[in-house]
Write an enzyme that holds these catalytic residues in place. Structure first.
Site, PDB file in Angstrom:
ATOM      1  N   CYS A  54      23.923  -9.537  17.495  1.00 42.28           N
ATOM      2  CA  CYS A  54      23.123  -9.178  18.660  1.00 42.28           C
ATOM      3  C   CYS A  54      21.645  -9.100  18.345  1.00 42.28           C
ATOM      4  O   CYS A  54      20.807  -9.293  19.226  1.00 42.28           O
ATOM      5  CB  CYS A  54      23.622  -7.882  19.274  1.00 42.28           C
ATOM      6  SG  CYS A  54      23.635  -6.533  18.105  1.00 42.28           S
ATOM      7  N   CYS A  58     -16.522   5.462   0.583  1.00 42.33           N
ATOM      8  CA  CYS A  58     -16.637   6.372  -0.557  1.00 42.33           C
ATOM      9  C   CYS A  58     -17.241   7.694  -0.082  1.00 42.33           C
ATOM     10  O   CYS A  58     -18.275   7.707   0.593  1.00 42.33           O
ATOM     11  CB  CYS A  58     -17.519   5.729  -1.619  1.00 42.33           C
ATOM     12  SG  CYS A  58     -17.936   6.821  -2.978  1.00 42.33           S
ATOM     13  N   CYS A  77     -20.884   8.261  -2.254  1.00 46.87           N
ATOM     14  CA  CYS A  77     -22.138   7.540  -1.956  1.00 46.87           C
ATOM     15  C   CYS A  77     -22.169   6.940  -0.550  1.00 46.87           C
ATOM     16  O   CYS A  77     -23.176   6.403  -0.129  1.00 46.87           O
ATOM     17  CB  CYS A  77     -22.358   6.429  -2.985  1.00 46.87           C
ATOM     18  SG  CYS A  77     -21.249   5.024  -2.785  1.00 46.87           S
ATOM     19  N   CYS A 102     -14.858   2.934  -6.441  1.00 48.81           N
ATOM     20  CA  CYS A 102     -15.949   2.567  -5.524  1.00 48.81           C
ATOM     21  C   CYS A 102     -16.775   1.477  -6.178  1.00 48.81           C
ATOM     22  O   CYS A 102     -17.128   1.543  -7.343  1.00 48.81           O
ATOM     23  CB  CYS A 102     -16.811   3.786  -5.207  1.00 48.81           C
ATOM     24  SG  CYS A 102     -18.359   3.330  -4.375  1.00 48.81           S
ATOM     25  N   CYS A 113     -20.436   3.017  -6.907  1.00 49.29           N
ATOM     26  CA  CYS A 113     -20.442   4.054  -7.962  1.00 49.29           C
ATOM     27  C   CYS A 113     -19.836   3.554  -9.275  1.00 49.29           C
ATOM     28  O   CYS A 113     -20.046   4.155 -10.315  1.00 49.29           O
ATOM     29  CB  CYS A 113     -19.625   5.278  -7.542  1.00 49.29           C
ATOM     30  SG  CYS A 113     -20.183   6.145  -6.101  1.00 49.29           S
ATOM     31  N   HIS A 129      23.393  -1.421  18.271  1.00 44.52           N
ATOM     32  CA  HIS A 129      23.517  -2.619  19.076  1.00 44.52           C
ATOM     33  C   HIS A 129      22.140  -2.953  19.645  1.00 44.52           C
ATOM     34  O   HIS A 129      21.403  -2.064  20.073  1.00 44.52           O
ATOM     35  CB  HIS A 129      24.525  -2.355  20.199  1.00 44.52           C
ATOM     36  CG  HIS A 129      24.773  -3.553  21.048  1.00 44.52           C
ATOM     37  ND1 HIS A 129      25.259  -4.739  20.526  1.00 44.52           N
ATOM     38  CD2 HIS A 129      24.586  -3.762  22.364  1.00 44.52           C
ATOM     39  CE1 HIS A 129      25.359  -5.626  21.501  1.00 44.52           C
ATOM     40  NE2 HIS A 129      24.949  -5.058  22.619  1.00 44.52           N
TER      41      HIS A 129
END
Ligand SMILES: [Zn+2]
Length: 356
Positions: free
Chosen positions: A34, A183, A186, A234, A237, A314
């Protein structure tokens, strides 16, 4: 470009709009399959996909380099044609189509309960591969779009996707998701753009009672904090930082498939039966767009609904007939008209922009 004529010399069957049966035929399928029945009904009521098959437009796109020899698309199109043009009152038997899908995806061999959403993904992927307009994929090159503004980066990423994957199926079903990582130290934000074929939405919980589809969309796009072991590095960074992550929709597909994650991660052990409320018309998803000025209003036309438990469920389908606009319930080889108001346990919904 190699010639892409029809693979067989037979002339395409003549089709004219007026010979279309008002109703498509139901399918003769064992009730253990089904999941397949329910997905095929939803697809056969997808207006542009149906017409693509009825008008034999797929023939132009058949990609003879495809590893499956285009048989899946051919059988799918034949099935759609029979469903919509057969004058007999007998249910249509999709046995040849089933042979092809099983060749393509052997996991659908046998008649075990399967996940309808998984089946839809497999089927669309199979059809796409056979009608991909790209016959030779370009070599993968590493290109950096990070210096571009987001909007442009998204467009570049999308055209890069189309250089490899470009078909009628992609035209209809594929959208683009943007994920932004910011981040907390920063403020640098990096973005990633990914194509999507459907969205799997977590079910929002609001104590008891019902939630809305919008609640589920909001939960899906909610800002997530990545901290502790999950801290990403990051770019600015050059160190692992606590970041926030958020999804927005960069490009809305013409047909949006939303899948409600009813089954828990530990699959098939439990099912969430929270009532999810949704509108039939004018589902406005603009608030989830990367750019709020784009049009993102959808109307519902098909639902694949799972009822029962994870062990013995079903699938049925509820579809809006593209000719008459009436709604019908498809349950195995029976169908009847229905007044659709709400579904208790739907598994996925297909929406189309405009009137399909
Ligand atoms: Zn940073």
């Amino acid at each position: 470009w190699p010639p892409r004529g029809p693979p067989h010399p037979r002339s395409p069957p003549k089709f004219n709009h007026f010979s279309l049966s008002h109703f498509q035929q139901t399918l003769k399928i064992s009730s253990k399959s089904c999941f397949m029945n329910s997905i095929l009904q939803c697809l056969s009521n997808t207006h542009s996909l149906r017409d693509y098959c009825l008008h034999n437009s797929h023939r132009r796109d058949l990609n003879n380099n495809s590893r499956t020899n285009t048989a899946l698309m051919e059988e799918f199109a034949k099935l759609i044609q029979t469903m919509w043009t057969s004058s007999s009152s007998e249910a249509v038997s999709p046995s040849e189509f089933k042979t092809q899908i099983q060749r393509y995806a052997p996991r659908f061999v046998g008649y075990n309960q399967q996940d309808a959403q998984e089946f839809l993904r497999f089927l669309l992927d199979g059809l796409h591969n056979e009608v991909n307009r790209v016959t030779v994929r370009p070599r993968g090159t590493v290109e950096d779009f990070d210096h571009l503004p987001d909007e442009e980066k998204g467009k570049k990423m999308w055209s890069k996707y189309l250089e490899r994957e470009d078909s009628k199926i992609v035209d209809l079903f594929v959208g683009q998701l943007k994920s932004s990582l910011t981040c907390s130290h920063c403020g640098f934000c990096s973005t990633v753009f990914d194509p999507f074929w459907d969205l799997s939405l977590p079910i929002a919980k609001k104590g008891y009672g019902e939630v809305s589809l919008m609640d589920c969309m909001r939960l899906f796009t909610k800002e997530d904090v990545l901290d502790g072991d999950e801290k990403p590095t990051c770019y600015r960074c050059k160190a692992r930082r606590r970041c926030t992550k958020k999804f927005t929709i960069q490009k809305f597909p013409k047909i949006l498939v939303l899948h409600l994650k009813r089954f828990s991660e530990a699959r098939r052990t439990s099912k969430l039966s929270t009532f999810v409320n949704f509108p039939m018309k004018d589902l406005d998803l603009r608030e989830f767009a990367s750019d709020n000025s784009i049009n993102a209003v959808y109307n519902l036309y098909a639902v694949s609904n799972h009822s029962g438990t994870t062990m013995g469920g079903h699938y049925t389908a509820y579809c809006r007939n593209p000719n008459s606009g009436e709604w019908y319930t498809f349950n195995d080889s029976r169908f009847h008209s229905t007044y659709v108001r709400c579904f208790y346990l739907c598994c996925f919904l297909s929406w189309s922009q405009g009137s399909q």
